[in-house]
Design an enzyme around this catalytic site. Structure first.
Site, PDB file in Angstrom:
ATOM      1  N   GLU A 144       5.147  -6.831   3.812  1.00 45.89           N
ATOM      2  CA  GLU A 144       4.508  -7.645   5.031  1.00 45.89           C
ATOM      3  C   GLU A 144       4.966  -6.932   6.158  1.00 45.89           C
ATOM      4  O   GLU A 144       6.121  -6.384   6.178  1.00 45.89           O
ATOM      5  CB  GLU A 144       4.932  -9.237   4.909  1.00 45.89           C
ATOM      6  CG  GLU A 144       4.212 -10.029   4.103  1.00 45.89           C
ATOM      7  CD  GLU A 144       4.392 -11.469   3.822  1.00 45.89           C
ATOM      8  OE1 GLU A 144       3.673 -12.003   3.006  1.00 45.89           O
ATOM      9  OE2 GLU A 144       5.257 -11.897   4.703  1.00 45.89           O
ATOM     10  N   GLU A 153      -0.663  -5.069  -5.396  1.00 42.05           N
ATOM     11  CA  GLU A 153      -1.683  -4.422  -6.198  1.00 42.05           C
ATOM     12  C   GLU A 153      -2.067  -2.975  -5.690  1.00 42.05           C
ATOM     13  O   GLU A 153      -1.879  -1.920  -6.402  1.00 42.05           O
ATOM     14  CB  GLU A 153      -2.859  -5.075  -6.263  1.00 42.05           C
ATOM     15  CG  GLU A 153      -2.815  -6.433  -6.962  1.00 42.05           C
ATOM     16  CD  GLU A 153      -2.632  -7.575  -5.768  1.00 42.05           C
ATOM     17  OE1 GLU A 153      -1.591  -7.541  -5.067  1.00 42.05           O
ATOM     18  OE2 GLU A 153      -3.433  -8.763  -6.180  1.00 42.05           O
ATOM     19  N   CYS A 209      -6.697 -10.045  -4.096  1.00 39.66           N
ATOM     20  CA  CYS A 209      -7.580 -10.472  -3.196  1.00 39.66           C
ATOM     21  C   CYS A 209      -8.912  -9.481  -3.030  1.00 39.66           C
ATOM     22  O   CYS A 209      -8.997  -8.661  -3.723  1.00 39.66           O
ATOM     23  CB  CYS A 209      -6.828 -10.355  -1.953  1.00 39.66           C
ATOM     24  SG  CYS A 209      -6.727  -8.710  -1.384  1.00 39.66           S
ATOM     25  N   CYS A 222      -8.131  -5.666  -2.620  1.00 38.27           N
ATOM     26  CA  CYS A 222      -7.641  -5.043  -3.750  1.00 38.27           C
ATOM     27  C   CYS A 222      -8.585  -4.965  -5.004  1.00 38.27           C
ATOM     28  O   CYS A 222      -8.610  -3.863  -5.520  1.00 38.27           O
ATOM     29  CB  CYS A 222      -6.352  -5.900  -4.337  1.00 38.27           C
ATOM     30  SG  CYS A 222      -4.853  -5.914  -3.325  1.00 38.27           S
ATOM     31  N   ASN A 226       4.375  -6.903  -2.627  1.00 38.84           N
ATOM     32  CA  ASN A 226       3.569  -6.769  -1.140  1.00 38.84           C
ATOM     33  C   ASN A 226       4.951  -6.429  -0.073  1.00 38.84           C
ATOM     34  O   ASN A 226       5.954  -6.695  -0.392  1.00 38.84           O
ATOM     35  CB  ASN A 226       3.148  -8.143  -1.160  1.00 38.84           C
ATOM     36  CG  ASN A 226       3.896  -9.238  -1.389  1.00 38.84           C
ATOM     37  OD1 ASN A 226       5.084  -9.304  -2.032  1.00 38.84           O
ATOM     38  ND2 ASN A 226       3.807 -10.623  -0.707  1.00 38.84           N
ATOM     39  N   CYS A 270      -0.721  -5.534   0.036  1.00 36.38           N
ATOM     40  CA  CYS A 270      -0.446  -6.371  -1.269  1.00 36.38           C
ATOM     41  C   CYS A 270       0.129  -5.356  -2.291  1.00 36.38           C
ATOM     42  O   CYS A 270      -0.018  -4.102  -2.338  1.00 36.38           O
ATOM     43  CB  CYS A 270      -1.958  -6.574  -1.691  1.00 36.38           C
ATOM     44  SG  CYS A 270      -2.854  -7.690  -0.819  1.00 36.38           S
TER      45      CYS A 270
HETATM   46 ZN   LIG Z   1      -4.862  -7.697  -2.045  1.00 37.98          ZN
END
Ligand SMILES: [Zn+2]
Length: 131
Positions: free
Chosen positions: A44, A55, A84, A87, A42, A53
């Protein structure tokens, strides 16, 4: 299929997470159609909504390398969190409903889902062309 290699790569990728705001480091690894592995972490941003993310980083790396099918995904985090919703939708673009999604904690303790369990009745390209 044995996914120990994906688990190890996801745990390793997690070390490169850039998560200064949430402190929630995530690593991911996908297996493409040819068997090749693609990792992600990830990333940010101070403008929070620009965060991506692990993924999606892994999936997009696979797609950018020319892959169009994802066979399996491992997501590694402190709490073995599942992907999430955003994703899951991205995974539905490149994975079949029986694709394995494995969540792992830092010790490699895992839980396995299928994509169909995590995003049933997903919106796919088929809906764009069916009459
Ligand atoms: Zn995600």
């Amino acid at each position: 299929m044995d996914n120990q290699d994906l688990i190890a790569q996801a745990l390793q990728a997690r070390k490169n997470a850039y998560a200064p705001y949430s402190q929630f480091s995530v690593g991911a690894c996908v297996r493409g159609e040819s068997g090749n592995l693609y990792t992600g972490a990830n990333v940010e941003n101070a403008s929070y909504s620009l965060t991506i993310c692990a993924e999606r980083v892994a999936v997009f790396k696979a797609v950018a390398a020319g892959k169009r099918k994802i066979r399996a995904l491992v997501v590694a985090s402190s709490t073995a969190a599942p992907p999430c919703g955003a994703c899951r939708q991205v995974l539905a673009e490149f994975g079949d409903q029986d694709m394995q999604i494995i969540v792992s904690d830092p010790e490699g303790k895992t839980k396995t889902y299928t994509l169909g369990q995590l995003i049933p009745q997903s919106f796919t390209r088929d809906y764009l062309t069916k009459k």
